[in-house]
Design an enzyme around this catalytic site. Sequence first.
Site, PDB file in Angstrom:
ATOM      1  N   PRO A 285       0.941  -1.164   0.070  1.00  0.00           N
ATOM      2  CA  PRO A 285       0.084   0.001   0.045  1.00  0.00           C
ATOM      3  C   PRO A 285       0.860   1.284   0.084  1.00  0.00           C
ATOM      4  O   PRO A 285       2.169   1.336   0.608  1.00  0.00           O
ATOM      5  CB  PRO A 285      -0.752  -0.285   1.350  1.00  0.00           C
ATOM      6  CG  PRO A 285       0.252  -0.999   2.033  1.00  0.00           C
ATOM      7  CD  PRO A 285       0.725  -1.883   1.428  1.00  0.00           C
ATOM      8  N   GLY A 286       0.624   2.422  -0.609  1.00  0.00           N
ATOM      9  CA  GLY A 286       1.032   3.526  -0.798  1.00  0.00           C
ATOM     10  C   GLY A 286       0.042   4.558  -0.438  1.00  0.00           C
ATOM     11  O   GLY A 286       0.084   5.178   0.790  1.00  0.00           O
ATOM     12  N   ARG A 287      -0.960   4.796  -1.275  1.00  0.00           N
ATOM     13  CA  ARG A 287      -1.852   5.814  -1.197  1.00  0.00           C
ATOM     14  C   ARG A 287      -2.647   5.723   0.220  1.00  0.00           C
ATOM     15  O   ARG A 287      -2.591   7.009   1.101  1.00  0.00           O
ATOM     16  CB  ARG A 287      -2.970   5.814  -2.163  1.00  0.00           C
ATOM     17  CG  ARG A 287      -4.034   6.996  -1.959  1.00  0.00           C
ATOM     18  CD  ARG A 287      -5.189   6.771  -3.198  1.00  0.00           C
ATOM     19  NE  ARG A 287      -4.641   6.304  -4.411  1.00  0.00           N
ATOM     20  CZ  ARG A 287      -4.298   7.082  -5.509  1.00  0.00           C
ATOM     21  NH1 ARG A 287      -4.307   8.348  -5.257  1.00  0.00           N
ATOM     22  NH2 ARG A 287      -3.752   6.657  -6.758  1.00  0.00           N
ATOM     23  N   CYS A 353       1.478  28.752 -15.960  1.00  0.00           N
ATOM     24  CA  CYS A 353       1.144  29.174 -17.277  1.00  0.00           C
ATOM     25  C   CYS A 353       0.590  28.141 -18.081  1.00  0.00           C
ATOM     26  O   CYS A 353       1.339  27.872 -19.366  1.00  0.00           O
ATOM     27  CB  CYS A 353       2.426  29.899 -18.097  1.00  0.00           C
ATOM     28  SG  CYS A 353       1.867  30.796 -19.557  1.00  0.00           S
TER      29      CYS A 353
END
Length: 429
Positions: A285-287, A353
């Site tokens: 797992p990361g998120r 921009c």
Amino acid sequence: MFTIKDHLEIKNNHLMIGGADTTVLAEQFGTPLYITNESRVIGNFSAYRKAFPDADINYAAKANGSFAIIRILAREGAGADVFSFGELYMALLAGIPREKILFNGNSKTDFELQKAVEIGIKVSVDSIDELHTLSKIADSLGKTVEIAFRVNPDVSAKTHPKISTGLRTSKFGIPSEEVVDAYKEANGLPGILPAGIHCHIGSQILDTTPFTEATHKMMDLVEKITGLGINLKFVDMGSGLGIPYKKDEGQAPTPLDHAKAILPVFEERTRALGISISPRLVLEPGRFIVADTTILLARVNTVKKAARNFVGVDAGFNLLVRPTMYDSYHHVVVANKANSRPADTYTIVGPICETGDIFAKDRTLPHIEKGDLIALLDAGAYGFSMSSQYNGRPRCAEVLIKDGEADVIRSREDFVDLLNGQKLPARLM
Ligand code: LLP
């Protein structure tokens, strides 16, 4: 009226994180500013460990590669999924033991493979071509490297196409039907020890049925590979659990739901293999570990009524690219008016921009004016780790909150940092 997520409080109309007042942090450290709540990182990791008590939890360092975060997780006992030598270097330096690391990646350099072999890191092999390169490297060093193959299980993760990784058409992994032959080939190669199997079907997954489908497909392969006389030590199911970025995703699955989707199939099918030592389950797992631990705090430079009610802040997509890149939703709170009555519809934009430099479109928020503070929630995963200096913008600072106190874990870049590593040929002097 928006209810703030359970770990973010409002006090005196100010947004608080980990007991610290965001308006005070903005004064103290300036903006833009990434702010992370340490105890939330630990809490999220513990939730995973509790849901999968017998599995190894390898934190996906790409989600948030800040050294302090990796260090916190190392101390909690996490392993690591690394996708580059840079991530491997950081994980080792943070104290993650080498045997708890899997070196992933679809296009590793020979240098990266050599380092993995030298240090003794398991490698997730993404192609037969890479298998042969790795074998040559290991053999020439007189070493044996434990490998897994990255499987492309052809499972639809029902998530954003840019973060769906397990589809047949994706660049990752070896097609399922070629995997058994890959193990046969690996088995005879010098310097190679087939030790595991690996997949990862995607990210921000909110429906857990694809995890079950993927587990079945992986266990079909494990069965066939076991039939070859290869006893796999681990089955790495990757990760991908989503989080509720939107309030109406409040029913998002938890690590327990993730476990319910995987464990019964995994346990039943490993039992059915009838072997004395079952493979170990690994998750990456990361998120889930880091996303909701962190906010990105930005100051309003200017407000303009045009086609929309534009609010220009001092952070741009160079600091948080998810909305621009995946149309991701991040909840917005006016941090110094967190409890004020909604007054108008605003579109929060950065100073870059590019037309796509929009954090949030048409949000109903309290009256906004120059100097106000905008908090973008759930910015801890794939936030700073995907940042750049685009448009000549030094990256911002990061602070870590523990019991209401803040420590700088990454200094704000200075304008001279824009010149880092750059050189003028003599003729341009
Ligand atoms: N394991 C492997 C092999 C991966 O490729 C990933 C993420 C993970 C684990 C961790 O997955 P998670 O638990 O975080 O879902 N930048 C995108 C997400 C890219 C995910 C890349 N791979 C975003 O901001 O949504």
